[in-house]
Design an enzyme around this catalytic site. Structure first.
Site, short mmCIF file in Angstrom:
data_model
loop_
_atom_site.label_atom_id
_atom_site.label_comp_id
_atom_site.label_asym_id
_atom_site.label_seq_id
_atom_site.Cartn_x
_atom_site.Cartn_y
_atom_site.Cartn_z
N SER A 140 0.86 -1.19 0.00
CA SER A 140 0.00 0.00 0.00
C SER A 140 0.89 1.24 0.00
O SER A 140 2.08 1.16 0.32
CB SER A 140 -0.86 0.00 1.28
N TYR A 153 -2.41 -1.57 10.21
CA TYR A 153 -2.38 -1.63 8.74
C TYR A 153 -1.01 -1.19 8.24
O TYR A 153 -0.39 -1.84 7.39
CB TYR A 153 -3.50 -0.75 8.17
N1 LIG Z 1 -8.58 0.30 -1.83
C1 LIG Z 1 -7.49 0.98 -1.54
O1 LIG Z 1 -7.49 2.23 -1.49
C2 LIG Z 1 -6.21 0.26 -1.26
C3 LIG Z 1 -5.06 1.03 -1.09
C4 LIG Z 1 -3.86 0.39 -0.84
C5 LIG Z 1 -3.81 -0.99 -0.76
N2 LIG Z 1 -4.94 -1.71 -0.93
C6 LIG Z 1 -4.84 -3.17 -0.84
O2 LIG Z 1 -5.39 -3.75 -2.00
C7 LIG Z 1 -5.82 -5.08 -1.69
C8 LIG Z 1 -7.22 -5.29 -2.25
O3 LIG Z 1 -8.13 -4.50 -1.52
P1 LIG Z 1 -9.39 -3.78 -2.18
O4 LIG Z 1 -9.19 -2.34 -1.98
O5 LIG Z 1 -9.67 -4.31 -3.53
O6 LIG Z 1 -10.51 -4.22 -1.11
P2 LIG Z 1 -11.91 -4.99 -1.24
O7 LIG Z 1 -12.46 -5.02 0.14
O8 LIG Z 1 -12.74 -4.43 -2.32
O9 LIG Z 1 -11.43 -6.46 -1.66
C9 LIG Z 1 -10.70 -7.26 -0.77
C10 LIG Z 1 -11.15 -8.72 -0.91
O10 LIG Z 1 -10.39 -9.51 0.01
C11 LIG Z 1 -11.27 -10.48 0.55
N3 LIG Z 1 -10.78 -11.02 1.80
C12 LIG Z 1 -10.83 -10.45 3.04
N4 LIG Z 1 -10.32 -11.29 3.96
C13 LIG Z 1 -9.94 -12.41 3.29
C14 LIG Z 1 -9.34 -13.63 3.68
N5 LIG Z 1 -9.06 -13.89 4.97
N6 LIG Z 1 -9.09 -14.56 2.73
C15 LIG Z 1 -9.41 -14.34 1.44
N7 LIG Z 1 -9.98 -13.19 1.01
C16 LIG Z 1 -10.23 -12.25 1.92
C17 LIG Z 1 -12.60 -9.76 0.72
O11 LIG Z 1 -13.69 -10.66 0.84
C18 LIG Z 1 -12.63 -8.91 -0.55
O12 LIG Z 1 -13.32 -9.60 -1.59
C19 LIG Z 1 -5.72 -5.21 -0.17
O13 LIG Z 1 -4.53 -5.91 0.16
C20 LIG Z 1 -5.64 -3.77 0.31
O14 LIG Z 1 -4.98 -3.65 1.55
C21 LIG Z 1 -6.14 -1.12 -1.18
#
Ligand SMILES: NC(=O)c1ccc[n+]([C@@H]2O[C@H](COP(=O)([O-])OP(=O)(O)OC[C@H]3O[C@@H](n4cnc5c(N)ncnc54)[C@H](O)[C@@H]3O)[C@@H](O)[C@H]2O)c1
Length: 279
Positions: A140, A153
């Site tokens: 991230s 986080y």
């Molecule tokens: N959205 C942002 O702004 C952002 C920024 C930086 C990093 N990220 C990272 O990107 C990645 C994807 O996140 P996103 O933003 O698409 O979020 P999101 O919530 O839309 O998708 C995340 C998915 O992970 C699944 N998940 C949660 N716990 C789980 C587990 N124990 N086993 C398997 N699946 C699981 C959820 O059900 C969900 O479908 C994450 O690692 C997040 O930390 C997101």
């Protein structure tokens, strides 16, 4: 990985957000995709992309090491091989460090940190057998700089970055490249599904607005993020930054590594107050 044609790529956390967009993008690029998530109902919706033969859907919890090992066996049985894994699954937690229950921190670490390690350890032996292969670990912007109320986080995402950058060096003379991804704000469900015990502003009355606040400032679409990650895989990039926010804040923390917070927190507070008026 020059192109995705007929490559088998595994994506965790594939039912939503960046993971879902990756599945769509990879299938469009000619890959065969093993998609997993704990949210089986939304995972099944990936069938909308309409290429059933090229898509394997599995309910897998990334924090369960044995389940991740079983998933690799399932993928090999279905597609015959696997060429890449994108350790994408993640969750959000907002809480002041001083009051953070250890159980909440462990919940986040088991997914955001151990989930990545479980993915690497399960897939690496298979990837090393392939002529070209790729591991993508999603960190991230908060794996490059810290902000208030995100200590768990931040710690997990810094750990993913440290682990991945070392792993890349360990695998330098192999066929496996390692890409670490640092997205800024992406318009996904992560904040809606997160646990927000405290607000980022420190005011109790703002706690309920945490997700709406995050959503109002996330500027990049999941589809744009997926494209950037896929380009990074094709170029075997060590680091992929996503979004102009990530680009700018990364520069600021490099210029002022020991005091970026003094510069950023007042600016963030102004931005947060403006955003709170909108949500
Ligand atoms: N959205 C942002 O702004 C952002 C920024 C930086 C990093 N990220 C990272 O990107 C990645 C994807 O996140 P996103 O933003 O698409 O979020 P999101 O919530 O839309 O998708 C995340 C998915 O992970 C699944 N998940 C949660 N716990 C789980 C587990 N124990 N086993 C398997 N699946 C699981 C959820 O059900 C969900 O479908 C994450 O690692 C997040 O930390 C997101």
């Amino acid at each position: 990985m020059k192109n995705f044609k007929n490559k088998v790529i595994a994506v965790t956390g594939a039912a939503s957000g960046i993971g879902r967009a990756l599945v769509e993008g990879l299938l469009a690029g000619g890959a065969r995709v093993a998609a997993s998530d704990v949210d089986d109902a939304n995972l099944q919706r990936l069938r909308e992309f309409g290429v059933a033969a090229d898509l394997l859907l599995s309910k897998v919890d990334v924090s369960d090491q044995a389940a991740m090992q079983r998933w690799v066996v399932e993928i090999k049985g279905h597609f015959g091989a696997v060429d890449g894994v994108i350790n994408n699954a993640g969750v959000a937690l907002s809480c002041h460090a001083a009051d953070q229950p250890r159980a909440q921190m462990e919940w986040l670490f088991n997914i955001n940190y151990w989930g990545v390690i479980n993915g690497v350890e399960a897939f690496l032996p298979e990837l090393l057998r392939r002529p070209e292969a790729c591991i993508v670990n999603i960190s991230s912007l908060f794996g490059l700089m810290s902000v208030p109320s995100q200590s768990a986080y931040n710690a997990a995402k810094f750990a993913v970055r440290g682990y991945s950058e070392s792993l890349r060096q360990d695998l330098r003379n192999t066929s496996v490249s390692v890409v670490t991804v640092h997205p800024g704000g992406i318009q996904t469900n992560i904040a809606n599904n997160g646990r927000h015990l405290h607000s980022i502003t420190g005011k109790a009355e703002d706690r309920e607005k945490t997700a709406a606040l995050f959503n109002s400032i996330a500027a990049t679409s999941p589809e744009q993020a997926a494209k950037k990650i896929m380009r990074g895989m094709q170029k075997s990039k060590a680091r992929v930054l996503i979004g102009s926010d990530a680009w700018l804040l990364d520069k600021i923390q490099r210029l002022f590594p020991a005091c970026y917070d003094r510069l950023l927190v007042p600016v963030m507070n102004i931005g947060t107050r403006m955003a709170l008026k909108r949500v």
